[in-house]
Each structure stands twice: as structure tokens, then as C-alpha cells.
Design an enzyme around this catalytic site. Structure first.
Site, PDB file in Angstrom:
ATOM      1  N   CYS A  80       0.818  -1.215   0.000  1.00  0.00           N
ATOM      2  CA  CYS A  80       0.000   0.000   0.000  1.00  0.00           C
ATOM      3  C   CYS A  80       0.848   1.260   0.000  1.00  0.00           C
ATOM      4  O   CYS A  80       0.369   2.340  -0.295  1.00  0.00           O
ATOM      5  CB  CYS A  80      -0.905   0.017   1.213  1.00  0.00           C
ATOM      6  SG  CYS A  80      -1.548  -1.591   1.618  1.00  0.00           S
TER       7      CYS A  80
HETATM    8  N1  PMP Z   1      -5.581  -2.862   6.946  1.00  0.00           N
HETATM    9  C1  PMP Z   1      -4.576  -3.750   6.882  1.00  0.00           C
HETATM   10  C2  PMP Z   1      -3.942  -4.246   8.147  1.00  0.00           C
HETATM   11  C3  PMP Z   1      -4.131  -4.218   5.632  1.00  0.00           C
HETATM   12  O1  PMP Z   1      -3.102  -5.094   5.589  1.00  0.00           O
HETATM   13  C4  PMP Z   1      -4.751  -3.730   4.458  1.00  0.00           C
HETATM   14  C5  PMP Z   1      -4.265  -4.202   3.109  1.00  0.00           C
HETATM   15  N2  PMP Z   1      -4.626  -5.521   2.822  1.00  0.00           N
HETATM   16  C6  PMP Z   1      -5.824  -2.823   4.595  1.00  0.00           C
HETATM   17  C7  PMP Z   1      -6.198  -2.406   5.848  1.00  0.00           C
HETATM   18  C8  PMP Z   1      -6.530  -2.253   3.399  1.00  0.00           C
HETATM   19  O2  PMP Z   1      -7.171  -3.224   2.684  1.00  0.00           O
HETATM   20  P1  PMP Z   1      -7.794  -2.829   1.252  1.00  0.00           P
HETATM   21  O3  PMP Z   1      -6.648  -2.362   0.414  1.00  0.00           O
HETATM   22  O4  PMP Z   1      -8.397  -4.103   0.801  1.00  0.00           O
HETATM   23  O5  PMP Z   1      -8.784  -1.772   1.468  1.00  0.00           O
END
Ligand code: PMP
Length: 382
Positions: free
Chosen positions: A320
Site C-alpha cells: 500500500c
Molecule cells: N488494513 C490492513 C492491516 C491491511 O493489511 C490492508 C491491506 N490488505 C488494509 C487495511 C486495506 O485493505 P484494502 O486495500 O483491501 O482496502
């Protein structure tokens, strides 16, 4: 080896979803039989997700588009709803960016946020959280487990403190739900973010558990779907998929967890035999599928690209935040220097991995690391 970034949709899940794209296309708000069928499927999925996290009332599950949306909705929704009670929020320094950036935004709106540090293993102390509580504290937000270093937090202990002090407790459960047993009742969780893809459901679906009686302000206004907390026609194929994924996760958590732990430990024990190589995160309080390391004198990006050429998909830090090129805020919060944090490798195992995959990784990583170190001016050559 990168299930934390994206997981394949389970074949049973895909099969369950398919009719809802082109045959059973009703909107759950419609009164005709096609609409009523969609409504039944929506409620069945809600029950499955509620079961997975020990929520007694399925109505407490609000479907969203992803865990990021769930975290945004929970934090902004709770802070704005309870702002007359106080403006202080407590969190940790290793939260996901969907939590960090939501809280930064709330700070710009006048909220005060205390970021509790973590120790070298990425563990937060419940005692420190307790000591940070003031009479203005309305919300505590702590992730169940960190997807980047695998550390699982003392959620029950923190939940008990929050519950005693009557402070709302939000937990980002994304990396943990479906991998370790999560129980919103025993752990006194009021708001829990869940992602579909992290449990082998489709992307584009997520959920937020909102304890019955807790009120949050909606971020999406419209026709009042999802108990008025998240309007918009429901993503029925995605929700059916998430419901099926939750059912499967519940059924196989123990067996698959044991298999993942065996593979994870083989990765950790063998990779740590290399010199100047360290585990990141806790060795014992750790997600079953997470093996994360740092290697001195080399860059994580180079390791990933070399492994990619060998057919191994892995990650360095969180997928991310790779856009920023900044070292991971998680590793920095755990006390690593910038140059140490840059040499990180994250392997996240999943259902489809086999012991042969582990053998292949164990044969490849040392060769890649040795090759990169040979080119590194920092590596003390013998
Ligand atoms: N919280 C955590 C701890 C994550 O590891 C992630 C990414 N998988 C997210 C939130 C966000 O998830 P998403 O990108 O599916 O919205």
C-alpha cells in the site's frame, strides 16, 4: 508468496458468485421474487461473516467495498458521532495507512490523536494505552495484526480496558480475520474492519462490524441500505463471494493454520541461517502466514525484482505504500534505522502454497541475497 497484497479467489467462492452477475440479478430493495432472492443471499452472507468473528447479531455486519472504506467509515463515523463527548483518540504508530490517514484527517478537524509506540517486535503495550486515556478519550484504534511484520496485538487486554472505561474500541482486523480466531464479544471489539480478498473472496468487497447500540455517522448518504450506514445498491456478487469465503475460512482455519505455520516456520528457521539476516516482528505472537525479514547491505526492491525473475512474487514492506519510496513507517516505529528498513522482504503464504514452493524459495533467497551483496559496496567482503 505475496498473499498479503492479493489472494486468489477460491474456486467455490467464484462458483457461488457467478449466477449473480447475469441470472439472479435482483436488487435486494426490490419487492419482486428476484429482489427477494437477492435479499435472502445478502442476509445469508451477513450471517456467515458474523459467524466468522463471533458476532451474535448478523445485523451488526455492514458491507462496504474494502477494508480501507471500513476503516474510514469506522473512524470518521465514530469520531464525528461522539465528538460532543470528547476529541481524543488513541492509536498505535504501526497502523495501516487507511487508519493513519483517516486519523490525520480527523486531526485537521480538531481531534487530538495519541500515537502509542511499539517495541522492537512491533508489540504495543496495553498498559501504555491505559495510561494515555484522558477524560476526553472517545476512541481507541489498534490493528489486530500487522500484515507487514505479522505481529498480533494483545487485543483482548486492550478491549477490556476500553470496555471498562466505556471508550469505543476500533480494530483493523484485515490481516487477522480468517487466519486467527477473532471474537468481537470476548475481545470487547465495537468496530472491526474486514476485507474479502484477505479471506479468498473477491476484491471490491469488505465489511465493518458495528456493535449493536453503537451509532456512527454514515459517509455515504442515499437510499439507506446497510442500516443507513452505507447507502448504495449492494454489490451482491461480491457480498455472496465474501459470505462464501467467510464460511470456508471458518471451516478450515484450524487445519490450514497448522499447515501455514509449518511452512512459515520452515521459511523463518532456514532463512535466518544466513548471516546479517534478521526476523522482523514477533517470533511467537505472529500470524500463521507471515515470514518477514530484513537483510543488511541490500535493498528490498532489488531482492523482489530478482525473485520475480525466478518466478517468486514477494513484497518489501506494505504494497500500500510502495508509491512513496519512503521506508516502511512500521519498521521505523519498531526502531530500525532507514537503511535497515530498506532491506526488508515479506513473504505471505496462502492456501495454494505447497512445501515444494517453500523448498524453491529456500533455494532461491540465499542465492539472490549473496548475488546482491557481492555487488554492494557496504557488504564487508572477506
Ligand atoms: N488494513 C490492513 C492491516 C491491511 O493489511 C490492508 C491491506 N490488505 C488494509 C487495511 C486495506 O485493505 P484494502 O486495500 O483491501 O482496502
Amino acid at each position: 508468496m505475496d498473499h498479503g497484497s492479493a489472494s486468489p479467489v477460491d474456486s467455490w467462492v467464484l462458483e457461488a458468485m457467478m449466477p449473480y452477475f447475469d441470472k439472479d440479478i435482483g436488487n435486494p430493495s426490490s419487492l419482486h421474487s428476484s429482489g427477494r432472492k437477492a435479499k435472502r443471499e445478502l442476509e445469508a452472507a451477513r450471517r456467515n461473516v458474523a459467524n466468522l468473528i463471533g458476532a451474535p447479531n448478523p445485523k451488526s455486519i455492514i458491507f462496504t467495498s474494502c477494508a480501507t472504506e471500513s476503516n474510514n467509515l469506522a473512524l470518521r463515523g465514530a469520531a464525528m458521532r461522539y465528538k460532543d463527548k470528547g476529541n481524543h483518540i488513541i492509536t498505535t504508530s504501526i497502523e495501516h495507512m487507511s487508519v493513519m490517514n483517516s486519523l490525520k484527517d480527523l486531526q485537521r478537524s480538531g481531534f487530538e490523536v495519541t500515537y502509542i509506540p511499539v517495541d522492537k517486535d512491533g508489540l504495543v503495550s496495553a498498559e501504555q494505552i491505559k495510561n494515555a486515556i484522558t477524560e476526553k478519550t472517545i476512541l481507541i484504534s489498534v490493528m489486530y495484526a500487522n500484515g507487514e511484520v505479522g505481529t498480533v496485538q494483545p487485543i483482548r487486554e486492550i478491549g477490556e480496558i476500553a470496555s471498562d472505561k466505556k471508550i469505543l474500541f476500533h480494530v483493523d482486523g484485515t490481516a487477522a480475520v480468517g487466519k486467527v480466531p477473532v471474537n468481537v464479544e470476548n475481545e470487547h471489539i465495537d468496530l472491526l474492519a474486514i476485507s474479502s480478498n484477505d479471506i479468498y473472496g473477491p476484491k471490491g468487497a469488505g465489511a465493518l462490524y458495528v456493535r449493536q447500540g453503537v451509532r456512527i455517522l454514515p459517509s455515504m448518504l442515499g437510499g439507506g441500505q446497510e442500516s443507513g450506514m452505507r447507502s448504495g445498491s449492494e454489490n451482491i456478487p461480491g457480498i455472496v463471494g465474501m459470505g462464501k469465503a467467510a464460511e470456508l475460512a471458518m471451516a478450515e482455519m484450524v487445519d490450514n493454520g497448522a499447515r501455514l505455520i509449518r511452512m512459515r516456520d520452515r521459511l523463518i528457521d532456514n532463512i535466518l541461517k544466513m548471516e546479517y539476516t534478521y526476523l522482523t516482528g514477533s517470533r511467537t505472537k505472529r500470524l500463521p502466514n507471515n515470514a518477514s525479514f530484513r537483510f543488511s547491505f541490500i535493498e528490498g526492491e532489488s531482492i523482489i525484482l530478482q525473485l520475480n525473475d525466478l518466478g517468486i512474487t514477494a513484497s518489501t514492506g506494505s504494497a500500500c505504500s510502495t508509491k512513496t519510496l519512503e521506508p516502511s513507517h512500521v519498521l521505523i516505529a519498531m526502531g530500525l534505522r532507514h537503511e535497515e528498513a530498506h532491506g526488508s522482504l515479506l513473504l505471505t503464504l496462502g492456501r495454494s502454497n505447497t512445501e515444494e514452493d517453500v523448498d524453491y524459495v529456500l533455494g532461491s533467497v540465499p542465492a539472490v541475497v549473496a548475488k546482491l551483496r557481492a555487488l554492494s559496496p557496504l557488504y564487508p567482503k572477506k
